[in-house]
Design an enzyme around this catalytic site. Structure first.
Site, PDB file in Angstrom:
ATOM      1  N   GLU A 150       0.852  -0.971  -0.310  1.00  0.00           N
ATOM      2  CA  GLU A 150      -0.186   0.413  -0.236  1.00  0.00           C
ATOM      3  C   GLU A 150       0.651   0.965  -0.004  1.00  0.00           C
ATOM      4  O   GLU A 150       1.783   1.844   1.324  1.00  0.00           O
ATOM      5  CB  GLU A 150      -1.300  -0.098   1.389  1.00  0.00           C
ATOM      6  CG  GLU A 150      -1.991   1.197   1.562  1.00  0.00           C
ATOM      7  CD  GLU A 150      -2.576   1.249   2.862  1.00  0.00           C
ATOM      8  OE1 GLU A 150      -2.185   0.437   3.484  1.00  0.00           O
ATOM      9  OE2 GLU A 150      -3.971   1.556   2.814  1.00  0.00           O
ATOM     10  N   GLU A 244     -12.451   1.368   4.065  1.00  0.00           N
ATOM     11  CA  GLU A 244     -11.781   2.020   5.383  1.00  0.00           C
ATOM     12  C   GLU A 244     -11.781   3.356   5.705  1.00  0.00           C
ATOM     13  O   GLU A 244     -10.969   4.050   5.678  1.00  0.00           O
ATOM     14  CB  GLU A 244      -9.984   1.726   5.105  1.00  0.00           C
ATOM     15  CG  GLU A 244      -9.488   1.536   5.957  1.00  0.00           C
ATOM     16  CD  GLU A 244      -7.806   1.228   6.257  1.00  0.00           C
ATOM     17  OE1 GLU A 244      -7.130   0.319   6.209  1.00  0.00           O
ATOM     18  OE2 GLU A 244      -7.611   2.238   5.195  1.00  0.00           O
TER      19      GLU A 244
HETATM   20  C1  LER Z   1      -4.041   0.820   5.791  1.00  0.00           C
HETATM   21  O1  LER Z   1      -3.811   0.538   5.264  1.00  0.00           O
HETATM   22  C2  LER Z   1      -3.993   2.179   5.753  1.00  0.00           C
HETATM   23  O2  LER Z   1      -4.004   3.040   4.864  1.00  0.00           O
HETATM   24  C3  LER Z   1      -3.078   3.279   6.353  1.00  0.00           C
HETATM   25  O3  LER Z   1      -3.324   4.233   6.774  1.00  0.00           O
HETATM   26  C4  LER Z   1      -2.611   2.396   8.197  1.00  0.00           C
HETATM   27  O4  LER Z   1      -2.344   1.393   8.615  1.00  0.00           O
HETATM   28 MN    MN Z   2      -5.614   1.925   3.599  1.00  0.00          MN
END
Ligand code: LER
Ligand code: MN
Length: 267
Positions: A150, A244
């Site tokens: 990510e 999220e």
């Molecule tokens: C997790 O997916 C994320 O977006 C981060 O900001 C914190 O782990």
């Molecule tokens: Mn994230």
């Protein structure tokens, strides 16, 4: 587009998580709101009763598109690039356990904050080579399981903030089961044009997180989700968009609004 939402399998301090409490109730609620899947934030797979979890998922007709791993960094300080080799090895073992869990659940394993930080003492090259070696070991644990790195904004880490930098690392590593997780909240901070970055990442996009510019549910801020969805369609992305988001104004409203807004947009 298939939709999921992130919940934690145990209490956690990370803010953008819904439903930190009772897992059974939370999974039932996600299902009743009309989501197709539930993304699980798991600190340590050895603490989970996996057969019970599988039975619950079957009962509620939900799949697990991805497993989040950042709590091992947030709560225990494990990282794949820690200067201390013993900590790196512990982090690698933890991700390997996540890979085995992901194999059972059919999920992608997220490499988010567990990547660690560069800090001032080390060069980007040094830290990135540690990360590449660690990821290679984790990816070899089971090549049928995908790892998604990510790109995370500069206020949370100094390592791999942009899609281009994460893509470069993925290409240097050169394994088919290692790709990217794109998160609209982070892209809104770091990318000149999120849709252009999505197009550049192309078939390396293994998973997507959605949250608006304020990390509330999509529709609560100023991100253009129409453009995001169009770009994902153009690259032929068939995975999940996983909310999220902050549990605001309250967890149920946030998760309801997210699914309604995205269904309106994607049909
Ligand atoms: C997790 O997916 C994320 O977006 C981060 O900001 C914190 O782990
Ligand atoms: Mn994230």
């Amino acid at each position: 587009m298939q939709l999921s939402i992130v919940i934690s399998t145990q209490p956690a301090s990370f803010a953008a998580l819904l439903y930190k409490g009772n897992l059974d109730e939370n999974i039932a609620r996600v299902s009743s709101l009309g989501y197709d899947g539930v993304e699980l934030a798991v600190r340590d797979p050895s603490l989970l009763d996996v057969p019970a979890l599988e039975a619950l998922l079957r009962k509620e007709n939900l799949v697990v598109p991805a497993i989040g791993t950042g709590q091992a960094f947030g709560e225990e300080g494990l990282s794949l690039t820690d200067p201390d080799e013993q900590i790196r090895l512990k982090a690698i073992d933890r991700i390997k356990a996540q890979v085995r869990l992901a194999r059972r659940l059919g999920a992608v394993v997220i490499i988010g904050l567990i990547r660690g930080k560069q800090g001032r003492e080390r060069s980007a090259d040094q830290v990135e080579s540690l990360l590449i070696e660690a990821l290679r070991t984790c990816a070899l644990e089971d090549q049928t399981v995908k790892l998604a790195i990510e790109a995370i904004n500069r206020y949370e880490t100094d390592l791999l903030n942009t899609v281009a930098s994460a893509l470069r690392l993925v290409e240097e590593l050169g394994m088919d089961n290692v790709g990217l997780l794109l998160d609209t909240f982070h892209m809104n901070i770091e990318e000149p044009s999120p849709s252009t970055s999505i197009m550049a990442a192309g078939d390396r996009v293994f998973h997507v997180h959605i949250a608006d510019s304020n990390r509330w549910y999509p529709g609560a801020g100023h991100i253009n989700f129409g453009e995001i969805v169009d770009a994902l369609d153009k690259i032929g992305y068939e995975g999940f968009a996983s909310a999220e988001i902050m549990p605001l104004p309250d967890p149920v409203t946030a998760s309801k609004k997210a699914v309604e807004y995205m269904r309106d947009l994607t049909g």
